[in-house]
Design a protein around this motif. Structure first.
Motif, PDB file in Angstrom:
ATOM      1  N   TYR A  29       0.844  -1.176   0.000  1.00 20.34           N
ATOM      2  CA  TYR A  29       0.000   0.000   0.000  1.00 20.34           C
ATOM      3  C   TYR A  29       0.884   1.232   0.000  1.00 20.34           C
ATOM      4  O   TYR A  29       2.070   1.156  -0.269  1.00 20.34           O
ATOM      5  N   SER A  30       0.308   2.344   0.306  1.00 18.45           N
ATOM      6  CA  SER A  30       1.063   3.586   0.225  1.00 18.45           C
ATOM      7  C   SER A  30       1.921   3.851   1.447  1.00 18.45           C
ATOM      8  O   SER A  30       2.668   4.807   1.456  1.00 18.45           O
ATOM      9  N   ARG A  31       1.836   2.986   2.442  1.00 21.48           N
ATOM     10  CA  ARG A  31       2.620   3.179   3.668  1.00 21.48           C
ATOM     11  C   ARG A  31       2.331   4.535   4.304  1.00 21.48           C
ATOM     12  O   ARG A  31       3.250   5.213   4.762  1.00 21.48           O
ATOM     13  N   VAL A  50       5.298   7.006  15.370  1.00 21.04           N
ATOM     14  CA  VAL A  50       4.736   6.785  14.038  1.00 21.04           C
ATOM     15  C   VAL A  50       5.553   7.573  13.022  1.00 21.04           C
ATOM     16  O   VAL A  50       6.153   8.601  13.355  1.00 21.04           O
ATOM     17  N   ILE A  51       5.595   7.054  11.799  1.00 20.67           N
ATOM     18  CA  ILE A  51       6.227   7.770  10.697  1.00 20.67           C
ATOM     19  C   ILE A  51       5.274   7.719   9.511  1.00 20.67           C
ATOM     20  O   ILE A  51       4.714   6.657   9.202  1.00 20.67           O
ATOM     21  N   THR A  52       5.044   8.855   8.881  1.00 20.55           N
ATOM     22  CA  THR A  52       4.129   8.902   7.748  1.00 20.55           C
ATOM     23  C   THR A  52       4.894   8.681   6.445  1.00 20.55           C
ATOM     24  O   THR A  52       6.128   8.612   6.436  1.00 20.55           O
ATOM     25  N   ASP A  53       4.152   8.618   5.348  1.00 23.39           N
ATOM     26  CA  ASP A  53       4.790   8.358   4.062  1.00 23.39           C
ATOM     27  C   ASP A  53       5.742   9.472   3.646  1.00 23.39           C
ATOM     28  O   ASP A  53       6.704   9.219   2.916  1.00 23.39           O
ATOM     29  N   ASP A  54       5.523  10.697   4.138  1.00 27.55           N
ATOM     30  CA  ASP A  54       6.425  11.792   3.782  1.00 27.55           C
ATOM     31  C   ASP A  54       7.510  12.014   4.828  1.00 27.55           C
ATOM     32  O   ASP A  54       8.247  12.999   4.763  1.00 27.55           O
ATOM     33  N   GLY A  55       7.602  11.104   5.791  1.00 25.88           N
ATOM     34  CA  GLY A  55       8.679  11.163   6.763  1.00 25.88           C
ATOM     35  C   GLY A  55       8.396  11.908   8.048  1.00 25.88           C
ATOM     36  O   GLY A  55       9.271  12.024   8.906  1.00 25.88           O
ATOM     37  N   THR A  56       7.176  12.398   8.209  1.00 31.14           N
ATOM     38  CA  THR A  56       6.819  13.047   9.464  1.00 31.14           C
ATOM     39  C   THR A  56       6.828  12.025  10.597  1.00 31.14           C
ATOM     40  O   THR A  56       6.333  10.917  10.433  1.00 31.14           O
ATOM     41  N   SER A  70      12.504   5.347  12.084  1.00 36.45           N
ATOM     42  CA  SER A  70      12.960   5.626  10.731  1.00 36.45           C
ATOM     43  C   SER A  70      12.554   4.464   9.830  1.00 36.45           C
ATOM     44  O   SER A  70      12.074   3.441  10.317  1.00 36.45           O
ATOM     45  N   LYS A  71      12.758   4.648   8.537  1.00 32.76           N
ATOM     46  CA  LYS A  71      12.424   3.577   7.613  1.00 32.76           C
ATOM     47  C   LYS A  71      13.373   3.573   6.437  1.00 32.76           C
ATOM     48  O   LYS A  71      13.942   4.606   6.072  1.00 32.76           O
ATOM     49  N   ASP A  72      13.562   2.401   5.870  1.00 30.25           N
ATOM     50  CA  ASP A  72      14.322   2.237   4.641  1.00 30.25           C
ATOM     51  C   ASP A  72      13.331   1.743   3.604  1.00 30.25           C
ATOM     52  O   ASP A  72      13.001   0.550   3.566  1.00 30.25           O
ATOM     53  N   THR A  73      12.842   2.664   2.799  1.00 29.52           N
ATOM     54  CA  THR A  73      11.787   2.331   1.852  1.00 29.52           C
ATOM     55  C   THR A  73      12.238   1.268   0.850  1.00 29.52           C
ATOM     56  O   THR A  73      11.476   0.365   0.505  1.00 29.52           O
ATOM     57  N   ALA A  74      13.484   1.355   0.407  1.00 31.27           N
ATOM     58  CA  ALA A  74      13.987   0.415  -0.585  1.00 31.27           C
ATOM     59  C   ALA A  74      14.011  -1.010  -0.046  1.00 31.27           C
ATOM     60  O   ALA A  74      13.831  -1.971  -0.792  1.00 31.27           O
ATOM     61  N   LYS A  75      14.211  -1.133   1.264  1.00 35.89           N
ATOM     62  CA  LYS A  75      14.272  -2.459   1.888  1.00 35.89           C
ATOM     63  C   LYS A  75      12.986  -2.821   2.612  1.00 35.89           C
ATOM     64  O   LYS A  75      12.921  -3.850   3.286  1.00 35.89           O
TER      65      LYS A  75
END
Length: 133
Positions: A29-31, A50-56, A70-75
């Motif tokens: 989904y759009s995460r 929480v972290i939103t799709d735009d990094g908030t 934090s997140k690693d979108t590629a992974k």
């Protein structure tokens, strides 16, 4: 179906650090909103960050300045860096993702992010964190 698998929990002494990871797989989904929650025995589940799709990012007052999401979108991986751990941080930690409908609401009302993670969200199986004094 979305699947989330946490790792990185363990036992540490007060003042120590741990880094939790959560690998997400399945239908993407759009995460919009991804978060970490915890539950200690006899207590209600608590939203940690929480972290939103735009990094908030948003944090519970109890962990501000000590934890970092934090997140690693590629992974497709979500992280929770936990520093200066306290005995009261002892709990089962879960990562979660909102479903698409919840996610749209969550990203526009992220200060109340816990509201949008329910039984119809996607949850991992949990990883135990134990902090000794």
């Amino acid at each position: 179906q979305v699947q989330l698998v946490e790792s990185g929990g363990g036992s540490v002494q007060a003042g120590g650090s741990l880094r939790l990871s959560c690998v997400v797989s399945g239908y993407f989904y759009s995460r919009y909103c991804m978060g970490w929650f915890r539950q200690a025995p006899g207590k209600e589940r608590e939203g940690v960050a929480v972290i939103t799709d735009d990094g908030t990012t948003v944090y519970a007052d109890s962990v501000k300045g000590r934890f970092s999401i934090s997140k690693d979108t590629a992974k497709n991986t979500l992280f929770l860096q936990m520093n200066s751990l306290k005995p009261e941080d002892t709990a089962m930690y879960y990562c979660a993702e909102t479903n698409p409908v919840q996610g749209l609401r969550c990203r526009s009302d992220f200060a109340r992010f816990s509201t949008y993670f329910t039984t119809s969200s996607y949850w991992g199986q949990g990883t135990q964190v134990t902090v000794s004094s």
